[in-house]
Design a protein around this motif. Structure first.
Motif, short mmCIF file in Angstrom:
data_model
loop_
_atom_site.label_atom_id
_atom_site.label_comp_id
_atom_site.label_asym_id
_atom_site.label_seq_id
_atom_site.Cartn_x
_atom_site.Cartn_y
_atom_site.Cartn_z
N UNK A 187 0.74 -1.23 -0.44
CA UNK A 187 0.13 -0.44 -0.12
C UNK A 187 1.58 1.24 0.13
N UNK A 188 0.89 1.83 -1.45
CA UNK A 188 1.80 3.63 -1.39
C UNK A 188 0.96 4.53 -0.51
N UNK A 189 0.42 5.53 -0.30
CA UNK A 189 0.13 6.52 -0.62
C UNK A 189 1.01 7.88 0.49
N UNK A 190 0.88 8.88 -0.28
CA UNK A 190 1.34 10.41 -0.03
C UNK A 190 -0.21 10.79 1.21
N UNK A 191 0.37 11.91 1.89
CA UNK A 191 0.05 12.05 2.69
C UNK A 191 0.55 14.23 2.60
N UNK A 240 5.31 10.29 2.08
CA UNK A 240 5.29 9.18 1.54
C UNK A 240 5.09 8.42 2.18
N UNK A 241 4.34 7.31 1.96
CA UNK A 241 4.56 6.64 3.43
C UNK A 241 4.31 4.53 2.61
N UNK A 242 4.40 3.57 2.73
CA UNK A 242 5.00 2.57 2.01
C UNK A 242 4.66 2.01 3.24
N UNK A 243 3.50 0.45 2.94
CA UNK A 243 3.48 -0.22 3.69
C UNK A 243 3.46 -1.52 2.97
N UNK A 244 3.49 -3.45 3.95
CA UNK A 244 3.50 -4.42 3.89
C UNK A 244 2.49 -4.34 2.49
N UNK A 282 -5.17 21.54 7.92
CA UNK A 282 -6.15 20.14 6.33
C UNK A 282 -5.26 18.92 5.95
N UNK A 283 -5.76 17.37 5.81
CA UNK A 283 -5.24 16.43 5.66
C UNK A 283 -5.66 16.63 3.91
N UNK A 284 -4.75 15.18 3.09
CA UNK A 284 -5.47 14.98 1.63
C UNK A 284 -4.62 13.95 1.74
N UNK A 285 -5.57 12.69 1.16
CA UNK A 285 -5.07 11.58 1.82
C UNK A 285 -5.11 10.66 0.12
N UNK A 286 -3.88 10.30 -0.70
CA UNK A 286 -4.07 9.95 -1.92
C UNK A 286 -3.28 8.76 -2.23
N UNK A 287 -4.11 7.24 -2.29
CA UNK A 287 -3.82 6.75 -2.50
C UNK A 287 -2.60 6.70 -4.20
N UNK A 288 -0.97 6.02 -4.19
CA UNK A 288 -0.60 6.68 -5.60
C UNK A 288 -0.08 4.70 -6.13
N UNK A 289 0.34 4.54 -7.75
CA UNK A 289 0.49 3.81 -7.83
C UNK A 289 2.16 3.61 -8.29
N UNK A 290 2.77 2.78 -8.11
CA UNK A 290 4.15 2.72 -8.26
C UNK A 290 4.72 1.97 -9.77
N UNK A 291 5.98 3.29 -9.73
CA UNK A 291 5.44 3.20 -11.75
C UNK A 291 6.77 2.37 -11.97
N UNK A 292 7.22 1.66 -11.07
CA UNK A 292 8.36 0.88 -10.78
C UNK A 292 8.30 -0.47 -9.43
N UNK A 293 7.05 -0.98 -9.42
CA UNK A 293 7.53 -1.90 -8.55
C UNK A 293 8.89 -3.03 -7.83
N UNK A 294 8.69 -2.48 -6.83
CA UNK A 294 9.85 -3.03 -6.50
C UNK A 294 11.36 -2.36 -5.74
N UNK A 295 11.61 -1.30 -6.86
CA UNK A 295 11.99 -0.55 -7.55
C UNK A 295 12.29 1.06 -6.37
N UNK A 296 13.30 1.67 -6.32
CA UNK A 296 12.84 3.72 -6.12
C UNK A 296 13.09 3.77 -4.28
N UNK A 297 12.68 2.69 -4.19
CA UNK A 297 12.42 2.42 -2.67
C UNK A 297 13.67 2.76 -1.71
N UNK A 298 13.29 3.89 -0.88
CA UNK A 298 15.25 4.94 -0.51
C UNK A 298 16.35 4.13 -0.53
N UNK A 299 17.33 4.11 -0.93
CA UNK A 299 18.54 3.58 -0.84
C UNK A 299 18.93 3.67 1.15
N UNK A 300 18.91 2.72 1.18
CA UNK A 300 18.49 2.25 2.99
C UNK A 300 20.42 3.35 3.02
#
Length: 395
Positions: free
Chosen positions: A292-296, A344-348, A375-393
């Motif tokens: 689940x990927x979301x922008x708050x 940017x929020x990413x959940x398993x 004000x709070x706006x929650x936007x569910x988003x879709x990764x363009x390249x799933x599995x890639x681009x999660x922050x380099x640790x």
């Protein structure tokens, strides 16, 4: 509202967030790669031809810093923390001292380095851990770092069991109770409780290092010890904590020059086995498509901005420390409007998100900031390249 990598605070040391200098066929050979990585780590020159054994030093440096340091997608900061816990486990203290300095040079903070040493205690015992801590403290003193460092404990006598059990059940469902069944005098139950209360309750809940980092470093310690049965279970603990099989593999290879091929190959075989034929009841990596990927997008009352940021920092740090299902968290504010925050929020998966909403730290944040949020706006988003681009640790 969470994600496994907050940063309201900006700049990280560049060397720490960059991968080790990789070889680029045709433009950089392993000798130049070795020299560049060595210079970044130690501030000196590799392959100098000096000393009593210059030939072996050339072999060593070219292999470690020109080849191993370019294998896998690990950051220099990760590599040095892995190297330090490996050397601490082996009790090769002169080498630990050198690499503790290198770790600081590439962005490992003193508190992170100390916590990495503390983490070794459940695996190698207190005396060896104290030897390692004393060695690292020598480096701190030489650099003018004041001791003792700030405290990182987060539990009390009343909460250590509950907190430990929650982490243990998330990473290792069922714990080791079954393994301890039948131990004479019923003392297996005591050992199982020690693991929950001390290992997970007092060590894993400490600050500075998140669960992903602790599990990855723990796997390197077990690799060094050649602890086969624990390597099998801790591989799945790493996956449950959010590490990928590729990250665990690269971490083992980072250990290889220090522990030798036999021990490293043993761990790599277990990883291969668990990836191709998982043990009964083990957890496989969650497909990236289930995340689940979301922008708050949050507008904060400017009058409460500092107070809001304090709540947010506390909530995010707790989420990253305690919730393996919270995979990423990145909070930013607009350059010319610092009261406008985007996270940017990413959940398993959906379950991880729902579980997160019910945690005490999220509820504290939610209730504490109600009057501050305009004000709070929650936007569910879709990764363009799933599995890639999660922050380099930057662990």
């Amino acid at each position: 509202m969470s994600i496994k990598r907050l940063i309201i605070v900006p700049v990280l040391l560049l060397a720490g967030i960059m991968p080790a200098k990789a070889q680029n066929s045709g433009t950089m050979d392993r000798i130049e790669t070795c020299k560049e990585n060595y210079r970044t780590l130690f501030g000196g020159e590799a392959l100098s031809g000096q000393g009593t054994d210059p030939e072996m030093m050339d072999i060593l440096q070219k292999f470690i810093f020109g080849e191993v340091f370019t294998t896998g997608n690990l950051r220099l900061k990760q590599r040095e923390m892995i190297t330090c816990v490996t050397l601490a486990t082996m009790q090769t203290l002169p080498q630990l001292k050198a690499h503790a300095g290198a770790a600081l040079n590439v962005g490992v903070t003193p508190v992170e380095l100390r916590e990495a040493m503390y983490l070794t205690a459940p695996f190698i015992g207190f005396p060896k851990m104290l030897n390692a801590v004393a060695t690292v403290n020598e480096v701190f003193k030489e650099r003018g770092i004041s001791l003792p460092l700030e405290k990182q404990g987060t539990v009390t006598e009343e909460t250590r069991h509950e907190r430990g059990a929650a982490i243990q059940d998330t990473l290792y469902h069922g714990g080791i109770s079954a393994v301890m069944d039948g131990v004479p005098g019923g003392m297996g139950e005591d050992v199982a409780r020690f693991l929950t209360d001390y290992f997970f309750g007092e060590i894993y809940t400490r600050g500075a290092l998140d669960l992903r980092t602790r599990e990855l470093l723990g796997y390197c310690i077990l690799t060094t010890l050649e602890a086969e049965s624990q390597l099998q279970s801790h591989f799945h603990g790493n996956i449950n904590a959010g590490n990928t099989p590729e990250e665990v593999t690269a971490a083992v290879i980072q250990c290889l020059p220090y522990i030798g091929f036999p021990a490293a190959i043993k761990a790599l075989r277990i990883i291969k086995q668990e990836c191709t034929n998982p043990s009964s009841g083990s957890s496989a990596p969650a497909p990236s498509g289930n995340r689940l990927v979301r922008l708050s997008k949050i507008t904060v009352d400017p009058a409460f901005l500092d107070e809001y940021n304090a709540f947010l920092k506390e909530e995010i740090e707790a989420s990253l420390q305690l919730e393996p299902g919270v995979l990423a968290l990145y909070a930013v504010s607009e350059k010319d409007a610092s009261h406008k925050v985007t996270i940017l929020e990413i959940y398993a998966g959906r379950d991880a998100y729902e579980s997160h909403l019910n945690t005490p730290h999220f509820q504290k944040y939610k209730q504490g900031t109600l009057r501050m949020v305009l004000n709070l706006e929650l936007l569910d988003v879709t990764p363009l390249i799933p599995g890639a681009g999660v922050f380099p640790s930057d662990r």
